[in-house]
Design an enzyme around this catalytic site. Structure first.
Site, PDB file in Angstrom:
ATOM      1  N   SER A  38      -1.895  32.915  16.062  1.00 17.09           N
ATOM      2  CA  SER A  38      -1.822  34.240  16.877  1.00 17.09           C
ATOM      3  C   SER A  38      -2.893  35.139  17.119  1.00 17.09           C
ATOM      4  O   SER A  38      -2.994  35.830  18.400  1.00 17.09           O
ATOM      5  CB  SER A  38      -0.541  34.977  16.454  1.00 17.09           C
ATOM      6  OG  SER A  38      -0.683  35.757  15.153  1.00 17.09           O
ATOM      7  N   SER A  87       1.694  34.654  20.643  1.00 15.86           N
ATOM      8  CA  SER A  87       1.747  35.646  19.528  1.00 15.86           C
ATOM      9  C   SER A  87       3.094  36.432  19.805  1.00 15.86           C
ATOM     10  O   SER A  87       3.394  36.907  20.767  1.00 15.86           O
ATOM     11  CB  SER A  87       0.384  36.778  19.934  1.00 15.86           C
ATOM     12  OG  SER A  87       0.841  37.815  19.103  1.00 15.86           O
ATOM     13  N   LYS A  95      -2.183  41.884  13.219  1.00 21.73           N
ATOM     14  CA  LYS A  95      -2.352  41.807  14.846  1.00 21.73           C
ATOM     15  C   LYS A  95      -3.443  42.957  15.042  1.00 21.73           C
ATOM     16  O   LYS A  95      -3.955  43.429  14.038  1.00 21.73           O
ATOM     17  CB  LYS A  95      -1.141  42.294  15.454  1.00 21.73           C
ATOM     18  CG  LYS A  95       0.272  41.432  15.100  1.00 21.73           C
ATOM     19  CD  LYS A  95       0.069  40.027  15.708  1.00 21.73           C
ATOM     20  CE  LYS A  95       1.228  39.036  15.362  1.00 21.73           C
ATOM     21  NZ  LYS A  95       1.104  37.823  15.867  1.00 21.73           N
ATOM     22  N   SER A 142      -1.191  31.105  10.995  1.00 25.71           N
ATOM     23  CA  SER A 142      -0.848  30.713  12.414  1.00 25.71           C
ATOM     24  C   SER A 142      -2.011  31.112  13.231  1.00 25.71           C
ATOM     25  O   SER A 142      -3.049  31.765  12.708  1.00 25.71           O
ATOM     26  CB  SER A 142       0.373  31.824  12.831  1.00 25.71           C
ATOM     27  OG  SER A 142       0.093  32.910  13.187  1.00 25.71           O
TER      28      SER A 142
END
Length: 248
Positions: free
Chosen positions: A44, A195, A105, A42
């Site tokens: 994010s 996100s 993250k 993804s």
């Protein structure tokens, strides 16, 4: 076929099986103790990480928990040879609400920190994190350039990284104060308006120390979004050569 030939054939098969078994054991050991490959599904973490990036995550950086082992068997709790992550690290962790799902993250909040977003500006313990506008991030949709505002943030410990701002006054540009519990961390994606991270308490929330899988270290391969890494005949055109061996 003679008995001797049959024995040689059986011996060859057994030797092949032994080699394969040894290779699998070595691969599992490397994956568990040293490095594990991950792919980015993804956007994010744009533009730090892009869809189609493949990276190595060091399993030893924060010590080992049950989530360091394939299939995460509940054979022990806590961490062995644990080491605390540093603010700004890019980390792979098991989603607290679904321990079978990996997320990646950036560590923004440490245990005891107070985190808040105000008008799109990150605040840590009541102080605004310096945010500097730099050149736009440009991506293409059907050949048409799309420009996204890009910023440079500098955390209190000096770690510098870039963030994207897709939407002015986005949904999570203004938040309540998040107080990070002991033994937990606050994670955010660099693509702030795209996100799902610790700002969404019902989906991610505070990440327990035990859930950390490892630290993202280096991009070892990268292909354009929508392309297949195994399609080697397309590599001259689809591989993002400039991203290979970029450290994080």
């Amino acid at each position: 076929m003679s008995v001797t030939t049959e024995k040689k054939s059986e011996g060859g098969i057994l030797e092949t099986l032994r080699v394969v078994a040894h290779a699998l054991i070595i691969a599992v050991i490397i994956r568990t103790i040293l490095f594990q490959p991950f792919s980015i599904p993804s956007g994010s973490m744009k533009d730090t990480l892009l869809v189609g990036d493949f990276l190595f995550v060091s399993k030893y950086s924060y010590g080992y928990s049950r989530f360091s082992i394939p299939f995460s068997p509940p054979i022990f709790s806590g961490r062995i040879w644990g080491a605390e992550p540093t603010r700004g690290d890019v980390v792979v962790f098991k989603l607290p609400t679904d321990n079978s799902t990996d997320y990646i993250k950036r560590v923004i909040g440490l245990p005891g920190d107070k985190i808040q977003m105000l008008d799109g500006v990150l605040h840590i313990n009541g102080k605004a994190v310096p945010k500097e506008r730099i050149d736009d991030y440009v991506e293409y949709d059907a050949g048409r350039p799309i420009r996204v505002p890009r910023y440079k943030e500098t955390l209190p410990n000096g770690v510098v990284y870039e963030t994207l701002d897709l939407v002015e006054n986005g949904f999570y540009d203004n938040t309540p104060v998040y107080e990070v519990p002991e033994g937990h961390y606050f994670m955010m994606g660099d693509n702030r308006d795209n996100s799902t991270d610790s700002r969404v308490l019902s989906a991610v929330g505070y990440v327990p120390y035990e859930n950390l899988v490892g630290k993202a270290q280096v991009i070892f391969f990268s292909v354009e979004e929508g392309q297949h890494a195994w399609a080697f005949w397309n590599w001259p055109w689809t591989v993002r050569w400039s991203r290979i061996f970029n450290t994080l």
